[in-house]
Design a protein around this motif. Structure first.
Motif, PDB file in Angstrom:
ATOM      1  N   ARG A  33       0.993  -1.273  -0.032  1.00 17.35           N
ATOM      2  CA  ARG A  33      -0.100   0.002  -0.076  1.00 17.35           C
ATOM      3  C   ARG A  33       0.927   1.025  -0.028  1.00 17.35           C
ATOM      4  N   TYR A  34       1.510   1.444  -1.051  1.00 18.55           N
ATOM      5  CA  TYR A  34       2.524   2.460  -1.211  1.00 18.55           C
ATOM      6  C   TYR A  34       2.042   3.872  -1.009  1.00 18.55           C
ATOM      7  N   GLN A  35       0.913   4.209  -1.449  1.00 13.60           N
ATOM      8  CA  GLN A  35       0.452   5.523  -1.176  1.00 13.60           C
ATOM      9  C   GLN A  35       0.068   5.985   0.271  1.00 13.60           C
ATOM     10  N   ASP A  36      -0.347   4.801   0.969  1.00  8.56           N
ATOM     11  CA  ASP A  36      -0.304   4.954   2.500  1.00  8.56           C
ATOM     12  C   ASP A  36       0.910   4.851   2.985  1.00  8.56           C
ATOM     13  N   ALA A  37       1.995   4.325   2.729  1.00  9.25           N
ATOM     14  CA  ALA A  37       3.432   4.335   3.233  1.00  9.25           C
ATOM     15  C   ALA A  37       3.901   5.754   2.920  1.00  9.25           C
ATOM     16  N   ILE A  38       3.816   6.303   1.733  1.00 15.93           N
ATOM     17  CA  ILE A  38       4.165   7.612   1.349  1.00 15.93           C
ATOM     18  C   ILE A  38       3.481   8.667   2.357  1.00 15.93           C
ATOM     19  N   ASP A  39       2.185   8.690   2.674  1.00 11.24           N
ATOM     20  CA  ASP A  39       1.740   9.664   3.556  1.00 11.24           C
ATOM     21  C   ASP A  39       2.257   9.707   5.085  1.00 11.24           C
ATOM     22  N   TYR A  40       2.295   8.169   5.349  1.00  7.11           N
ATOM     23  CA  TYR A  40       2.593   8.201   6.825  1.00  7.11           C
ATOM     24  C   TYR A  40       4.141   8.331   7.063  1.00  7.11           C
ATOM     25  N   TRP A  41       4.882   8.398   6.074  1.00  8.58           N
ATOM     26  CA  TRP A  41       6.435   8.643   6.101  1.00  8.58           C
ATOM     27  C   TRP A  41       6.612  10.277   6.056  1.00  8.58           C
ATOM     28  N   ASN A  42       5.771  10.806   5.058  1.00  7.07           N
ATOM     29  CA  ASN A  42       5.632  12.410   4.821  1.00  7.07           C
ATOM     30  C   ASN A  42       5.268  13.193   6.207  1.00  7.07           C
ATOM     31  N   ARG A  43       4.306  12.235   6.703  1.00  7.27           N
ATOM     32  CA  ARG A  43       3.976  12.852   8.196  1.00  7.27           C
ATOM     33  C   ARG A  43       5.131  12.892   9.259  1.00  7.27           C
ATOM     34  N   LEU A  44       5.778  11.791   9.223  1.00  6.73           N
ATOM     35  CA  LEU A  44       6.891  11.453  10.153  1.00  6.73           C
ATOM     36  C   LEU A  44       8.185  12.583   9.804  1.00  6.73           C
ATOM     37  N   LEU A  45       8.173  12.521   8.617  1.00  7.60           N
ATOM     38  CA  LEU A  45       9.326  13.482   8.044  1.00  7.60           C
ATOM     39  C   LEU A  45       9.147  15.092   8.544  1.00  7.60           C
ATOM     40  N   GLU A  46       7.947  15.534   8.865  1.00  9.01           N
ATOM     41  CA  GLU A  46       7.512  16.859   9.395  1.00  9.01           C
ATOM     42  C   GLU A  46       7.899  16.971  10.832  1.00  9.01           C
ATOM     43  N   GLN A  47       8.194  15.750  11.478  1.00 10.40           N
ATOM     44  CA  GLN A  47       8.108  15.829  12.687  1.00 10.40           C
ATOM     45  C   GLN A  47       9.789  15.896  13.211  1.00 10.40           C
ATOM     46  N   LEU A  48      10.581  15.567  12.257  1.00 12.54           N
ATOM     47  CA  LEU A  48      12.084  15.420  12.465  1.00 12.54           C
ATOM     48  C   LEU A  48      12.719  16.586  12.351  1.00 12.54           C
ATOM     49  N   PRO A  49      13.536  16.975  13.142  1.00 10.58           N
ATOM     50  CA  PRO A  49      14.599  18.089  13.068  1.00 10.58           C
ATOM     51  C   PRO A  49      15.433  18.135  11.535  1.00 10.58           C
ATOM     52  N   ALA A  50      15.779  19.199  11.237  1.00 16.16           N
ATOM     53  CA  ALA A  50      16.370  19.328  10.046  1.00 16.16           C
ATOM     54  C   ALA A  50      17.732  18.643   9.871  1.00 16.16           C
ATOM     55  N   ASP A  51      18.313  18.599  11.186  1.00 18.71           N
ATOM     56  CA  ASP A  51      19.857  17.858  11.192  1.00 18.71           C
ATOM     57  C   ASP A  51      19.681  16.461  11.563  1.00 18.71           C
ATOM     58  N   ASP A  52      18.506  15.957  11.618  1.00 19.24           N
ATOM     59  CA  ASP A  52      18.204  14.429  12.047  1.00 19.24           C
ATOM     60  C   ASP A  52      18.861  13.505  10.945  1.00 19.24           C
ATOM     61  N   LYS A  53      19.773  12.637  11.350  1.00 18.93           N
ATOM     62  CA  LYS A  53      20.290  11.647  10.340  1.00 18.93           C
ATOM     63  C   LYS A  53      19.413  10.763   9.839  1.00 18.93           C
ATOM     64  N   SER A  54      18.242  10.441  10.496  1.00 14.54           N
ATOM     65  CA  SER A  54      17.266   9.330   9.814  1.00 14.54           C
ATOM     66  C   SER A  54      16.421   9.883   8.901  1.00 14.54           C
ATOM     67  N   ARG A  55      16.603  11.342   8.602  1.00 16.52           N
ATOM     68  CA  ARG A  55      15.619  11.896   7.459  1.00 16.52           C
ATOM     69  C   ARG A  55      16.061  11.291   6.177  1.00 16.52           C
ATOM     70  N   ILE A  56      17.532  11.113   5.885  1.00 14.40           N
ATOM     71  CA  ILE A  56      17.980  10.385   4.766  1.00 14.40           C
ATOM     72  C   ILE A  56      17.485   9.221   4.476  1.00 14.40           C
ATOM     73  N   ALA A  57      17.319   8.283   5.448  1.00 17.39           N
ATOM     74  CA  ALA A  57      16.745   7.047   5.220  1.00 17.39           C
ATOM     75  C   ALA A  57      15.177   6.970   4.975  1.00 17.39           C
ATOM     76  N   LEU A  58      14.735   7.926   5.675  1.00 21.07           N
ATOM     77  CA  LEU A  58      13.247   8.227   5.486  1.00 21.07           C
ATOM     78  C   LEU A  58      12.777   8.614   4.098  1.00 21.07           C
ATOM     79  N   GLN A  59      13.586   9.625   3.595  1.00 19.76           N
ATOM     80  CA  GLN A  59      13.354  10.001   2.195  1.00 19.76           C
ATOM     81  C   GLN A  59      13.671   8.880   1.384  1.00 19.76           C
ATOM     82  N   GLY A  60      14.558   8.147   1.576  1.00 18.97           N
ATOM     83  CA  GLY A  60      14.915   6.926   0.803  1.00 18.97           C
ATOM     84  C   GLY A  60      13.771   5.987   0.621  1.00 18.97           C
ATOM     85  N   GLY A  61      13.188   5.776   1.739  1.00 22.06           N
ATOM     86  CA  GLY A  61      11.984   4.770   1.711  1.00 22.06           C
ATOM     87  C   GLY A  61      10.764   5.505   1.250  1.00 22.06           C
ATOM     88  N   ILE A  62      10.517   6.975   1.093  1.00 23.16           N
ATOM     89  CA  ILE A  62       9.507   7.692   0.382  1.00 23.16           C
ATOM     90  C   ILE A  62       9.675   7.480  -1.100  1.00 23.16           C
TER      91      ILE A  62
END
Length: 400
Positions: free
Chosen positions: A236-265
């Motif tokens: 359910r890729y659209q749902d995955a994109i939506d959840y991960w985008n919501r998570l991306l908004e909560q992470l600080p700009a310098d959070d290292k996990s943003r790169i992996a999360l963006q890769g998942g999106i």
């Protein structure tokens, strides 16, 4: 623990000294008492001998008196400085018995009610662990020593997750929730551990935990990330994109996990397009907080400022981080001016006006161009971030 027992032994010796010293003193007093009794007996024997010699006619009355006086002087000389014997009601056996019972009873009470295991744990945690296994063992002993410590349980659960032991972690997080309450973060950690413990199979239990966590806190990061993973695994890729985008908004700009999360999106987007689908972008939410404020200078300050001096107008949380939530920059030449502060002016994505119920408006003049320090300032009374009525702010006080 060696130094602990050495210190305990030293204190025990000090305590025993208070019991044994009186016993030793009484023994010395007994020796002095025995010596005094011997001297008295010798005196009596000498007097009896003089009386016998007087009866036999060897000594006259004057010689008898002189001999008796000499014997008395010798007795006084021998007994001089000897204290009167002290009478104790306890007797000698009582202190000796106490000297034996005190350490035995003290040791027994400490072993039963004491915290030697916690003392050892404190010593261990003061030193860095040499391996993850050693850290895990320490945390397990800490939980065994303090089974009601939610903090110790939480860290043990996180450690189990890093060691790929999700089943053990799920049990620990369940205990943590029972102790600390159903906090969103704990529910998210429990759901994540349960999901991996079940072999990445979504269940009603995991769904209920994530639903409860996001109902209490729609920005709970662990639940958002987990829902994204589950949606991706279920294609359910659209749902995955939506959840991960919501998570991306909560992470600080310098959070290292943003790169992996963006890769998942990105991967979810590619798979969605490859399957013939199209990414639907979530609508941009309108700012839920908008403050309109008019700023001006106090009349007596207009002659003290320069037209090029910077003016920082911002809102900050009354109860929250000191950093500005939204800010605008003008110059003295622009005053009086009316500005709007909204979520669109947020300094950081996770710090928005709408995230805090009460804020304070501040206007600061800084010749050096620094928003954190200046020469003059104006502050408003606390007001709700949802306020829609226009506000007026006057810069009228020295900035201290």
């Amino acid at each position: 623990m060696i130094d602990f027992w050495l210190a305990a032994g030293l204190l025990l010796l000090v305590a025993l000294s208070f019991l044994l010293i009186p016993v030793l003193r009484s023994r010395r007093a007994q020796l002095e008492e025995d010596r005094t009794a011997l001297n008295v007996a010798l005196y009596q024997e000498r007097v009896a001998e003089l009386q016998t010699q007087q009866e036999e006619g060897v000594l006259d009355a004057a010689q008898m008196d002189a001999g008796r006086a000499e014997a008395a002087r010798e007795l006084l000389a021998d007994t001089e400085g000897v204290a009167a014997p002290r009478v104790t009601r306890l007797g000698k056996p009582a202190p000796l018995l106490a000297a034996i019972l005190v350490p035995v009873l003290g040791l027994g009470l400490y072993l039963h009610f004491g915290a030697s295991d916690k003392v050892e744990l404190t010593r261990e945690f003061s030193q860095a662990p040499k391996s993850m296994e050693e850290m895990t063992q320490r945390l397990e002993r800490a939980v065994a020593a303090q089974p009601d410590s939610a903090e110790a349980l939480y860290f043990l659960g996180r450690t189990y997750m890093t060691q790929d032991r999700p089943a053990d972690a799920a049990k620990i997080f369940e205990r943590t929730v029972n102790l600390a309450g159903r906090q969103p973060e704990l529910l998210g950690q429990w759901a994540q551990a349960q999901y991996f413990a079940d072999g990445k199979k979504w269940s009603d239990k995991v769904q209920a935990l994530t639903d409860e966590a996001l109902k209490a806190d729609p920005k709970e990061v662990t639940s958002l990330g987990l829902l994204g993973i589950a949606a991706f695994e279920a294609e359910r890729y659209q749902d995955a994109i939506d959840y991960w985008n919501r998570l991306l908004e909560q992470l600080p700009a310098d959070d290292k996990s943003r790169i992996a999360l963006q890769g998942g999106i990105t991967r979810a987007t590619e798979k969605l397009v490859a399957s013939g689908g199209q990414v639907v972008k979530a609508p941009v939410a309108k700012a839920t907080a908008l403050l309109k404020v008019s700023v001006d200078l106090a009349p007596d300050l207009k002659a003290k400022v320069q037209p090029g001096d910077s003016v920082f107008i911002f809102a900050r949380a009354t109860n929250g981080p000191p950093a500005p939530l939204a800010a605008k920059r003008l110059t003295v030449a622009d005053l009086p001016a009316t500005v709007e502060l909204s979520d669109a002016d947020a300094m950081m994505p996770q710090l928005k006006l709408s995230n805090f119920p009460e804020v304070q408006l501040v206007a600061r003049i800084s010749r050096a161009g620094k928003p954190t320090a200046g020469e003059w300032i104006g502050r408003s009374q606390p007001l709700a971030s949802s306020t829609t009525a226009p506000q007026t702010l006057t810069i009228d006080s020295p900035d201290k």
